[in-house]
Motif scaffolding. Structure first.
Motif, mmCIF file in Angstrom:
data_model
loop_
_atom_site.group_PDB
_atom_site.id
_atom_site.type_symbol
_atom_site.label_atom_id
_atom_site.label_comp_id
_atom_site.label_asym_id
_atom_site.label_seq_id
_atom_site.Cartn_x
_atom_site.Cartn_y
_atom_site.Cartn_z
ATOM 1 N N LEU A 141 60.860 33.919 43.631
ATOM 2 C CA LEU A 141 59.610 34.149 44.367
ATOM 3 C C LEU A 141 59.413 35.630 44.679
ATOM 4 O O LEU A 141 58.309 36.160 44.560
ATOM 5 N N ILE A 142 60.512 36.293 45.069
ATOM 6 C CA ILE A 142 60.418 37.727 45.374
ATOM 7 C C ILE A 142 59.872 38.483 44.165
ATOM 8 O O ILE A 142 58.939 39.291 44.269
ATOM 9 N N LEU A 143 60.427 38.206 42.981
ATOM 10 C CA LEU A 143 60.047 38.958 41.781
ATOM 11 C C LEU A 143 58.643 38.610 41.345
ATOM 12 O O LEU A 143 57.883 39.474 40.884
ATOM 13 N N LYS A 144 58.262 37.338 41.518
ATOM 14 C CA LYS A 144 56.896 36.948 41.191
ATOM 15 C C LYS A 144 55.914 37.736 42.055
ATOM 16 O O LYS A 144 54.954 38.329 41.553
ATOM 17 N N GLY A 145 56.225 37.780 43.351
ATOM 18 C CA GLY A 145 55.373 38.506 44.274
ATOM 19 C C GLY A 145 55.321 39.991 43.952
ATOM 20 O O GLY A 145 54.249 40.592 43.885
ATOM 21 N N LEU A 146 56.480 40.580 43.713
ATOM 22 C CA LEU A 146 56.525 42.016 43.436
ATOM 23 C C LEU A 146 55.742 42.356 42.169
ATOM 24 O O LEU A 146 55.044 43.393 42.115
ATOM 25 N N SER A 147 55.831 41.490 41.158
ATOM 26 C CA SER A 147 55.090 41.741 39.919
ATOM 27 C C SER A 147 53.592 41.842 40.217
ATOM 28 O O SER A 147 52.899 42.734 39.715
ATOM 29 N N LEU A 148 53.107 40.908 41.048
ATOM 30 C CA LEU A 148 51.676 40.894 41.369
ATOM 31 C C LEU A 148 51.297 42.106 42.198
ATOM 32 O O LEU A 148 50.246 42.723 41.993
ATOM 33 N N VAL A 149 52.170 42.467 43.149
ATOM 34 C CA VAL A 149 51.877 43.624 44.017
ATOM 35 C C VAL A 149 51.810 44.903 43.191
ATOM 36 O O VAL A 149 50.845 45.667 43.269
ATOM 37 N N ILE A 150 52.835 45.120 42.378
ATOM 38 C CA ILE A 150 52.918 46.377 41.633
ATOM 39 C C ILE A 150 51.763 46.521 40.643
ATOM 40 O O ILE A 150 51.193 47.600 40.473
ATOM 41 N N SER A 151 51.401 45.405 40.014
ATOM 42 C CA SER A 151 50.371 45.486 38.971
ATOM 43 C C SER A 151 48.969 45.343 39.554
ATOM 44 O O SER A 151 47.983 45.464 38.825
ATOM 45 N N GLY A 152 48.895 45.061 40.872
ATOM 46 C CA GLY A 152 47.578 44.787 41.449
ATOM 47 C C GLY A 152 46.958 43.537 40.847
ATOM 48 O O GLY A 152 45.747 43.449 40.714
ATOM 49 N N THR A 153 47.814 42.582 40.486
ATOM 50 C CA THR A 153 47.472 41.277 39.885
ATOM 51 C C THR A 153 46.729 41.395 38.544
ATOM 52 O O THR A 153 46.222 40.414 38.035
ATOM 53 N N ARG A 154 46.648 42.620 37.993
ATOM 54 C CA ARG A 154 45.957 42.764 36.698
ATOM 55 C C ARG A 154 46.969 43.026 35.592
ATOM 56 O O ARG A 154 47.991 43.681 35.821
ATOM 57 N N PRO A 155 46.687 42.540 34.396
ATOM 58 C CA PRO A 155 47.591 42.833 33.282
ATOM 59 C C PRO A 155 47.678 44.335 33.031
ATOM 60 O O PRO A 155 46.702 45.057 33.246
ATOM 61 N N ILE A 156 48.830 44.811 32.581
ATOM 62 C CA ILE A 156 48.983 46.212 32.189
ATOM 63 C C ILE A 156 49.071 46.241 30.662
ATOM 64 O O ILE A 156 49.978 45.621 30.077
ATOM 65 N N TYR A 157 48.133 46.927 30.020
ATOM 66 C CA TYR A 157 48.118 46.957 28.547
ATOM 67 C C TYR A 157 48.893 48.139 28.017
ATOM 68 O O TYR A 157 49.015 49.176 28.676
ATOM 69 N N PHE A 158 49.425 47.977 26.828
ATOM 70 C CA PHE A 158 50.257 49.017 26.228
ATOM 71 C C PHE A 158 49.521 49.756 25.115
ATOM 72 O O PHE A 158 50.135 50.218 24.166
ATOM 73 N N ASN A 159 48.179 49.823 25.231
ATOM 74 C CA ASN A 159 47.386 50.412 24.148
ATOM 75 C C ASN A 159 47.727 51.877 23.899
ATOM 76 O O ASN A 159 47.565 52.392 22.807
ATOM 77 N N ASP A 160 48.252 52.566 24.974
ATOM 78 C CA ASP A 160 48.547 53.989 24.825
ATOM 79 C C ASP A 160 49.918 54.241 24.220
ATOM 80 O O ASP A 160 50.289 55.376 23.981
ATOM 81 N N THR A 161 50.690 53.195 24.030
ATOM 82 C CA THR A 161 52.030 53.379 23.490
ATOM 83 C C THR A 161 52.088 52.799 22.093
ATOM 84 O O THR A 161 52.363 51.611 21.922
ATOM 85 N N PRO A 162 51.794 53.608 21.108
ATOM 86 C CA PRO A 162 51.842 53.082 19.734
ATOM 87 C C PRO A 162 53.271 52.650 19.436
ATOM 88 O O PRO A 162 54.226 53.275 19.874
ATOM 89 N N GLY A 163 53.415 51.566 18.732
ATOM 90 C CA GLY A 163 54.756 51.120 18.355
ATOM 91 C C GLY A 163 55.337 50.098 19.303
ATOM 92 O O GLY A 163 56.328 49.465 18.990
ATOM 93 N N PHE A 164 54.706 49.937 20.500
ATOM 94 C CA PHE A 164 55.286 48.974 21.432
ATOM 95 C C PHE A 164 55.217 47.555 20.898
ATOM 96 O O PHE A 164 56.166 46.783 21.014
ATOM 97 N N SER A 165 54.076 47.246 20.275
ATOM 98 C CA SER A 165 53.940 45.871 19.777
ATOM 99 C C SER A 165 54.856 45.614 18.587
ATOM 100 O O SER A 165 55.152 44.479 18.261
ATOM 101 N N GLU A 166 55.318 46.708 17.963
ATOM 102 C CA GLU A 166 56.250 46.547 16.831
ATOM 103 C C GLU A 166 57.572 45.933 17.262
ATOM 104 O O GLU A 166 58.281 45.321 16.471
ATOM 105 N N ILE A 167 57.946 46.133 18.555
ATOM 106 C CA ILE A 167 59.229 45.620 19.052
ATOM 107 C C ILE A 167 59.373 44.147 18.715
ATOM 108 O O ILE A 167 60.421 43.684 18.278
ATOM 109 N N SER A 168 58.316 43.405 18.921
ATOM 110 C CA SER A 168 58.386 41.979 18.670
ATOM 111 C C SER A 168 57.763 41.605 17.322
ATOM 112 O O SER A 168 58.296 40.800 16.580
#
Lengths: 335, 508
Positions: A141-168
């Protein structure tokens, strides 16, 4: 004292495989049966693209299952791996997207964040003597809450980091052998599995995983600092969860802060199907890997057969109960 | 004379129990010093203090004349003090070698294990023990006796200068004991000091140099083993009991048989046990640890399955397969571990008493009748003399003796005709013991059949109208109760091992 020893000398390899094999053989056989069954039922099933889809679908759950296997072998449980995975992804988002640091920093951040979270759970369990179920429920629960707090409940996109999607989604293997476009996510799953299996079977840390799950008091009375090792095991599990966080963020090209709940149960299900004992002391990475594959094959196969998704969940539940029941029956017969 | 270890004025208290009172103990190099006393005398507690598992509350401890305070098993190991625990403390899922060298695994860089070296070192230790075992054998596949030998190998692997052995032979057969004694001889000749705890009198004479006797947590005396007769040691151990009167035995030969058991068997633990107990009779069960007495009780109570045998209640054969069926047949079992099996310790006295017979206290809608429960609980509190401020007191706050009375109240409420008491006074102070004894005698006088399992001979002799003795799963004899039966007679039957039987048959 001339009783013949129970097992004749064998090669190290065969002994590693032999340790608690029955359930794993059973799991492996079930996997083969499922594969054959679905192939007969639908020509679309045994296609390279579909096989790759299954493997890709296994990667996140497989890595999480590997992490939670470590903890379960010690006789504990980790309910926080799902939201911890998300938390690691969010931290990576902060490092890469908010702070604009290079890709490598994001990768390291995910793994270190996971290890730190795991060390926290481990400290609650070892030093504060909180039962693992409760300690990791709290962490979940702590981590779920912290994730929402830190991100402001919005997804964080990795569009500025080319190559990130290559990881998977990229395929290193495919670059060299075009006919074998195995996604990196799958490659990472197998590397994590191999490394963790090595740690579990060949290092002191792994030895204490089994020893703690087998008889913790005895380990303590042997003069081993059980608290420290327990924390180390939870931290190692956490760092593997960090890798899962990278995989899922890469696949979605974003850190989705609301995601995560439910993944821990899927991971525990894979571990149980793979024959790891929830009471600790016994288990294997290979088993958990097979368990995760069985779940992915089921989901995929039933979908190929156009069975409603609701039923897939029902079948998975039934499989868990059957797997554990088969294990109990075997053990009762032995004793 | 210089001592390896010297302990003076040792004090230890646990909640509600003064476990050690001003106890002293010393150990010379190259001697076997036996520590004797009844169960609960404080032997294991004293040794756990010596080996750093418990912290002492008072007193001094010296190793080689230097004051020490080992604050954990590791610290004691560093002082050269090793211990073989009474209960097996092995990790069943690991191999023998992995167990022996736990915490000291040979390592390569980066925390990698050197498994071949681990197995080689363990094989060496096994060889020095004349133990034929593959170091890679899984512990769970081994018999209890062989697990015990692994435990001994583990203790020896620390090269201890002081080795504490807490009932090391409890699970061993004669050949294995002989082998163990050879190892002890060898260690002694190397100057190792050995503390030896055992209930087997014959062993003390065979290997001990000196004997220290504890009783009820107090130091009694240290004597030379060679010139002290066993009877004297026993007398020192039991102390108070010597003057205690034997029970007046009622004539129950005309009473109906309440429970009869024929040829009860389960694996190696229980082999062909037959006996009966009449209404109004107290049948004692004596034997060493692991003789199979608790196992017999559990089979009769339906807690464990049986391979063979018949159970007759009031002359009727009854197929008891579950505890529920046993209770229906009027059999109650008060387990030796009250806290685990007998009581919900966090609940109140009232709730615990009512637990076994809830249907009596619920109306048709399933609602509890607290008033009736209170009345019943208060009735038993006064009838059994349970010392508690009220019936709403949590059971865990009561003393051991009073907890035991709550368990008894539970079963009285069920109105059982046959009550099996397994170690009814374990962990209970002497004063409370005599109250429990009086209570058992009352229950018998009311016409119930009572079976008492006890590891304390004086207790068996104090209570029993007849004494059944077991050894290694067999019932080796039933002796009459009263003054005519001696401890020696019971001990003889309790140590009548298979091999001894075979010799006897050969002679005949």
């Amino acid at each position: 004292m001339t009783t013949t020893t129970v097992d004749a000398p064998k090669s190290t390899l065969s002994r590693i495989i032999a340790a608690g094999t029955h359930q794993r053989v059973l799991a492996f056989a079930s996997l083969i049966v499922l594969l054959i069954g679905f192939s007969i039922a639908s020509p679309n099933f045994m296609q390279t693209s579909n096989m790759l889809a299954i493997l890709q679908a296994t990667s996140v759950n497989g890595v999480l299952a590997i992490a939670v296997t470590l903890v379960i072998i010690t006789g504990g449980i980790d309910l926080s791996v799902g939201t911890m995975m998300t938390f690691c992804a969010v931290i990576t988002g902060v490092v890469l997207t908010y702070a604009g640091m290079p890709l490598a920093f994001g990768v390291v951040a995910a793994v270190i964040t996971g290890a730190a979270c795991g060390a926290c759970s481990g400290t609650f369990v070892a030093k504060m003597a909180i039962p693992p179920f409760i300690a990791t429920l709290g962490m979940m629960l702590i981590l779920k809450g912290l994730s929402l707090v830190i991100s402001g409940t919005r997804p964080i996109y990795f569009n500025d980091t080319p190559g990130f999607s290559e990881i998977s989604r990229g395929s290193l293997i495919g670059d060299f052998i075009p006919s074998l476009p195995i996604p990196n996510g799958v490659l990472i799953l197998f590397i994590v599995a191999a490394v963790t299996a090595y740690i579990l079977n060949r290092t002191v840390l792994g030895r204490y995983c089994f020893a703690l799950g087998s008889n913790e008091e005895s380990v303590r009375l042997s003069g081993v600092n059980t608290d420290r090792w327990k924390i180390a095991i939870y931290a190692l599990a956490g760092s593997i969860v960090g890798i899962a966080g990278l995989l899922i963020a890469s696949r979605l090209n974003s850190a989705q802060p609301a995601l995560g709940l439910g993944y821990e149960l899927e991971a525990i299900a894979a571990v149980v199907i793979g024959g790891t004992s929830l009471s600790g002391g016994r288990g294997s990475i290979l088993g958990s890997l097979i368990g995760a594959l069985i779940m992915a094959v089921l989901t995929n196969g039933l979908r190929v057969l156009s069975v409603a998704q609701e039923w897939q969940t029902v079948v998975t539940g039934a499989i868990i109960i059957l797997a554990v029941y088969a294990d109990m029956m075997r053990r009762n017969k032995k004793s | 004379m210089s001592y390896l270890v010297e302990m003076k004025g040792i004090e230890k208290r646990f909640p509600g129990v003064h476990a050690l009172k001003n106890v002293r103990f010393d150990l010379r190099p190259g001697e076997v010093h036996a520590l004797m006393g009844e169960n609960g005398a404080g032997k294991s507690t004293l040794m756990k203090i010596m080996s750093g598992i418990y912290a002492r509350d008072g007193g001094e401890m010296f190793v080689d004349g230097n004051p020490v305070t080992p604050d954990g098993p590791r610290a004691a190991q560093d002082l050269g003090i090793g211990i073989i625990h009474q209960e097996l403390s092995l990790m069943n899922d690991l191999t023998a070698a992995q167990n022996v060298l736990i915490g000291r695994e040979p390592r390569k860089r980066l925390g990698r294990l050197d498994e071949p070296e681990l197995n080689r070192q363990t094989a060496e230790i096994f060889a020095s023990l004349n133990l034929d075992m593959d170091p890679r054998t899984l512990v769970s596949t081994q018999t209890i006796a062989r697990q015990q030998l692994i435990e001994i190998a583990k203790a020896l692997s620390y090269n201890p200068r002081v080795l504490i052995m807490d009932e090391p032979t409890a699970a061993l057969n004669d050949a294995e004991i002989t082998e163990l004694f050879k190892v002890i001889e060898k260690l002694r000749s190397e100057g190792v000091g050995i503390v030896y705890i055992s209930h087997r009198m014959d062993e003390i004479k065979r290997i001990a140099n000196r004997v220290t006797i504890l009783r009820d947590g107090a130091y009694i005396e240290t004597v030379e083993a060679a010139d002290t007769p066993l009877s004297k040691i026993i007398q020192l151990m039991v102390g108070r009991e010597v003057t205690q009167k034997a029970p007046t035995i009622p004539d129950t030969s005309q009473s109906p048989v309440a429970l009869e058991v024929r040829n009860l068997s389960r694996g190696k633990e229980v082999r062909g046990v037959s006996f009966d107990v009449r209404k109004g009779e107290i049948l004692g069960f004596a034997g060493l640890m692991g003789a199979g007495r608790t196992e017999v009780a559990r089979i009769i109570f339906g807690a464990d399955p049986r391979d063979e045998g018949e159970i007759l209640v009031a002359g009727q054969p009854i197929d008891i397969r579950t505890p529920h069926a046993a209770v229906e047949a009027g059999i109650g079992y008060l387990s030796e571990d009250r806290k685990h099996f007998g009581l919900a310790v966090d609940m109140t006295v009232r709730a615990n008493v009512a637990m076994a017979h809830m249907e009596e206290f619920t109306n048709r809608a399933g609602v509890l009748n607290e008033a009736a429960m209170k009345e019943t609980a208060i009735g038993y509190i006064s009838q059994l003399g349970i010392r508690t401020p009220s019936d709403m007191q949590a059971v865990r706050l009561l003393s051991g003796g009073n907890q035991q009375k709550v368990v008894i109240a539970k079963w009285l409420l069920r109105d059982c005709d046959v009550l099996i008491f397994d170690e009814p006074t374990r962990g209970i102070d002497i004063g409370a013991k005599s109250e429990i004894y009086a209570l058992l005698e009352d229950l018998a006088a009311q016409g119930r059949a009572i079976i008492v399992i006890s590891s304390e001979l004086p207790e068996v002799m104090r209570l029993s109208h007849r004494i059944a003795v077991m050894c290694e799963g067999r019932l080796t004899g039933i002796l009459p109760g009263g003054e005519d039966t001696t401890q020696e007679q019971i001990m003889e039957l309790a140590t009548q091992r298979d091999s001894a039987l075979r010799v006897a048959e050969d002679v005949l």
